[in-house]
Design a protein around this motif. Structure first.
Motif, PDB file in Angstrom:
ATOM      1  N   LEU A 129       0.841  -1.191   0.000  1.00  0.00           N
ATOM      2  CA  LEU A 129       0.000   0.000   0.000  1.00  0.00           C
ATOM      3  C   LEU A 129       0.878   1.244   0.000  1.00  0.00           C
ATOM      4  N   PRO A 130       0.497   2.276  -0.729  1.00  0.00           N
ATOM      5  CA  PRO A 130       1.326   3.487  -0.782  1.00  0.00           C
ATOM      6  C   PRO A 130       1.223   4.293   0.513  1.00  0.00           C
ATOM      7  N   GLY A 131       2.238   5.116   0.747  1.00  0.00           N
ATOM      8  CA  GLY A 131       2.173   6.035   1.878  1.00  0.00           C
ATOM      9  C   GLY A 131       3.335   5.977   2.842  1.00  0.00           C
ATOM     10  N   SER A 132       4.239   4.990   2.687  1.00  0.00           N
ATOM     11  CA  SER A 132       5.355   4.891   3.634  1.00  0.00           C
ATOM     12  C   SER A 132       6.276   6.104   3.551  1.00  0.00           C
ATOM     13  N   ILE A 133       6.301   6.789   2.407  1.00  0.00           N
ATOM     14  CA  ILE A 133       7.134   7.982   2.281  1.00  0.00           C
ATOM     15  C   ILE A 133       6.695   9.052   3.282  1.00  0.00           C
ATOM     16  N   PHE A 134       5.384   9.139   3.541  1.00  0.00           N
ATOM     17  CA  PHE A 134       4.887  10.109   4.520  1.00  0.00           C
ATOM     18  C   PHE A 134       5.362   9.748   5.924  1.00  0.00           C
ATOM     19  N   LEU A 135       5.410   8.466   6.225  1.00  0.00           N
ATOM     20  CA  LEU A 135       5.887   8.041   7.543  1.00  0.00           C
ATOM     21  C   LEU A 135       7.382   8.298   7.694  1.00  0.00           C
ATOM     22  N   ASN A 136       8.130   8.166   6.600  1.00  0.00           N
ATOM     23  CA  ASN A 136       9.556   8.505   6.654  1.00  0.00           C
ATOM     24  C   ASN A 136       9.755   9.974   7.008  1.00  0.00           C
ATOM     25  N   ILE A 137       8.979  10.827   6.345  1.00  0.00           N
ATOM     26  CA  ILE A 137       9.084  12.263   6.607  1.00  0.00           C
ATOM     27  C   ILE A 137       8.621  12.581   8.022  1.00  0.00           C
ATOM     28  N   LEU A 138       7.530  11.951   8.449  1.00  0.00           N
ATOM     29  CA  LEU A 138       7.011  12.182   9.795  1.00  0.00           C
ATOM     30  C   LEU A 138       8.029  11.770  10.849  1.00  0.00           C
ATOM     31  N   ALA A 139       8.686  10.634  10.638  1.00  0.00           N
ATOM     32  CA  ALA A 139       9.725  10.200  11.584  1.00  0.00           C
ATOM     33  C   ALA A 139      10.859  11.210  11.630  1.00  0.00           C
ATOM     34  N   GLY A 140      11.214  11.768  10.477  1.00  0.00           N
ATOM     35  CA  GLY A 140      12.272  12.774  10.444  1.00  0.00           C
ATOM     36  C   GLY A 140      11.904  14.034  11.195  1.00  0.00           C
ATOM     37  N   SER A 141      10.604  14.346  11.253  1.00  0.00           N
ATOM     38  CA  SER A 141      10.167  15.538  11.977  1.00  0.00           C
ATOM     39  C   SER A 141      10.050  15.294  13.479  1.00  0.00           C
ATOM     40  N   PHE A 142       9.897  14.038  13.891  1.00  0.00           N
ATOM     41  CA  PHE A 142       9.726  13.716  15.300  1.00  0.00           C
ATOM     42  C   PHE A 142      11.051  13.450  16.027  1.00  0.00           C
ATOM     43  N   TYR A 143      11.966  12.761  15.361  1.00  0.00           N
ATOM     44  CA  TYR A 143      13.141  12.236  16.041  1.00  0.00           C
ATOM     45  C   TYR A 143      14.416  12.855  15.477  1.00  0.00           C
ATOM     46  N   SER A 144      15.511  12.576  16.156  1.00  0.00           N
ATOM     47  CA  SER A 144      16.800  13.042  15.659  1.00  0.00           C
ATOM     48  C   SER A 144      17.120  12.352  14.335  1.00  0.00           C
ATOM     49  N   PHE A 145      18.067  12.901  13.603  1.00  0.00           N
ATOM     50  CA  PHE A 145      18.345  12.399  12.258  1.00  0.00           C
ATOM     51  C   PHE A 145      18.693  10.914  12.278  1.00  0.00           C
ATOM     52  N   PHE A 146      19.643  10.523  13.124  1.00  0.00           N
ATOM     53  CA  PHE A 146      20.116   9.138  13.106  1.00  0.00           C
ATOM     54  C   PHE A 146      19.078   8.182  13.698  1.00  0.00           C
ATOM     55  N   GLU A 147      18.333   8.632  14.687  1.00  0.00           N
ATOM     56  CA  GLU A 147      17.267   7.784  15.230  1.00  0.00           C
ATOM     57  C   GLU A 147      16.191   7.545  14.180  1.00  0.00           C
ATOM     58  N   ALA A 148      15.798   8.604  13.483  1.00  0.00           N
ATOM     59  CA  ALA A 148      14.774   8.471  12.450  1.00  0.00           C
ATOM     60  C   ALA A 148      15.278   7.616  11.287  1.00  0.00           C
ATOM     61  N   LEU A 149      16.520   7.823  10.865  1.00  0.00           N
ATOM     62  CA  LEU A 149      17.067   7.053   9.752  1.00  0.00           C
ATOM     63  C   LEU A 149      17.153   5.575  10.096  1.00  0.00           C
ATOM     64  N   PHE A 150      17.605   5.251  11.303  1.00  0.00           N
ATOM     65  CA  PHE A 150      17.672   3.849  11.714  1.00  0.00           C
ATOM     66  C   PHE A 150      16.279   3.238  11.759  1.00  0.00           C
ATOM     67  N   LEU A 151      15.305   3.995  12.280  1.00  0.00           N
ATOM     68  CA  LEU A 151      13.940   3.493  12.388  1.00  0.00           C
ATOM     69  C   LEU A 151      13.344   3.187  11.018  1.00  0.00           C
ATOM     70  N   VAL A 152      13.434   4.129  10.076  1.00  0.00           N
ATOM     71  CA  VAL A 152      12.800   3.918   8.770  1.00  0.00           C
ATOM     72  C   VAL A 152      13.553   2.859   7.971  1.00  0.00           C
ATOM     73  N   THR A 153      14.867   2.741   8.158  1.00  0.00           N
ATOM     74  CA  THR A 153      15.634   1.707   7.451  1.00  0.00           C
ATOM     75  C   THR A 153      15.222   0.321   7.917  1.00  0.00           C
ATOM     76  N   VAL A 154      15.129   0.148   9.231  1.00  0.00           N
ATOM     77  CA  VAL A 154      14.720  -1.154   9.778  1.00  0.00           C
ATOM     78  C   VAL A 154      13.291  -1.487   9.369  1.00  0.00           C
ATOM     79  N   LEU A 155      12.399  -0.508   9.451  1.00  0.00           N
ATOM     80  CA  LEU A 155      11.003  -0.760   9.102  1.00  0.00           C
ATOM     81  C   LEU A 155      10.836  -1.069   7.620  1.00  0.00           C
ATOM     82  N   ALA A 156      11.552  -0.345   6.754  1.00  0.00           N
ATOM     83  CA  ALA A 156      11.471  -0.619   5.319  1.00  0.00           C
ATOM     84  C   ALA A 156      11.972  -2.026   5.008  1.00  0.00           C
ATOM     85  N   THR A 157      13.029  -2.450   5.703  1.00  0.00           N
ATOM     86  CA  THR A 157      13.581  -3.781   5.473  1.00  0.00           C
ATOM     87  C   THR A 157      12.637  -4.868   5.972  1.00  0.00           C
TER      88      THR A 157
END
Length: 312
Positions: A147-175
């Motif tokens: 389903l489409p929409g994960s890009i919005f969650l990536n951006i939302l995570a970037g707005s909520f958390y620090s850069f490296f925390e958000a990047l680790f989170l979205v990388t693990v979730l995407a995988t």
């Protein structure tokens, strides 16, 4: 004019560098294509069973997700939070904040994403782990069921958390989400996917076969280039005989560049006008250059092996 995909791009790279398949490789690939191009016989009973199983898994997952998201909206003035003295204390949430939470919906554009971020802002400060749990569950649901929409969650995570925390989170979730989709395709959807996309599946299988000795690089190439949809890579990889280990590692590393772009966008969410702002010409050029660097050693290695074979 049809839009080129990542397979076309890879062909252009190899042709531009003068790479050619050996006669043995051509014969093997031709035999593999002939074998995989056979028409799929539709077993209606089997299809119905698999579609019913998929619908059952989808319904159960959706029910759990909705229950979780509604639990976020039900947190009201009697919400519990950890007290400073080790006990519990009540946290006040205004009626306006409650109404915002009840009216939440998944964003369809940047403006709605900004509204969602604003509605969750104060709530996230008091319920950080609940918000993260909601992002995790929703992300895995979207990825697993294509389903489409994960890009919005990536951006939302970037707005909520620090850069490296958000990047680790979205990388693990995407995988993990892509791996769930891989498994659904492998055990349930494989025949159905091939029935609707036979030519693309055959072509991907041919490319995977020709890169079988450097498969990790090839999966990285597919992940980094934004031309081939991620959902198709997820569902077609089992049909193309991509081992799960290479799929998992290639996905984990390959989604990092796109994750960096989305997380950085989350840091400047208020300045974005649309999703097109994420992938400007410079960003696309950087992604294609990175993909070129990933596949370049493979191309040169194959040329060296062919030259050595000709010399002998």
């Amino acid at each position: 004019m049809p839009q080129p995909d990542a397979l076309d791009a890879l062909d252009l790279v190899e042709q531009g560098l003068g790479a050619r398949n050996s006669p043995l490789e051509q014969q093997s690939a031709h035999h593999h294509q002939q074998h995989s191009s056979k028409s799929v016989k539709i077993d209606r009973f089997l299809w119905l069973r698999r579609i019913f199983l998929l619908a059952l898994i989808f319904t159960a997952s959706l029910s759990m997700l909705v229950a979780l998201l509604f639990s976020l909206a039900r947190v009201n003035s009697t919400s519990l939070g950890r007290g400073g003295g080790g006990g519990w204390e009540f946290i006040e949430i205004s009626r306006e904040q409650q109404q915002q939470l009840l009216n939440l919906r998944f964003p369809r554009n940047i403006d709605e994403l900004r509204s969602l971020r604003e509605a969750l802002g104060n709530y996230q400060q008091q319920h950080r782990q609940l918000i993260k749990l909601g992002i995790i569950c929703l992300y895995l649901f979207l990825q697993a069921f294509m389903l489409p929409g994960s890009i919005f969650l990536n951006i939302l995570a970037g707005s909520f958390y620090s850069f490296f925390e958000a990047l680790f989170l979205v990388t693990v979730l995407a995988t993990l989400g892509s791996s769930l989709c891989y498994m659904l395709s492998r055990f349930i959807l494989k025949d159905i996917v091939y029935y609707y996309f036979p030519e693309r599946c055959d072509r991907l299988a041919k490319e995977v076969h020709s890169h079988r000795h450097n498969l990790l690089n090839y999966v990285l190439f597919l992940r980094i280039t934004p031309l081939l949809p991620n959902w198709f890579i997820n569902v077609a990889s089992p049909l193309a005989a991509v081992p799960f280990r290479e799929f998992f590692l290639g996905t984990f590393v390959g989604v990092i560049p796109a994750g960096v772009v989305a997380v950085k966008a989350g840091r400047i969410l208020s300045q974005l006008n649309s999703l097109n702002d994420l992938y400007d010409s410079r960003t696309l050029a950087a992604l294609f250059f990175l993909a070129f660097l990933v596949i370049l050693p493979v191309v040169f290695k194959r040329r060296e092996l062919r030259n050595a074979a000709k010399a002998t």
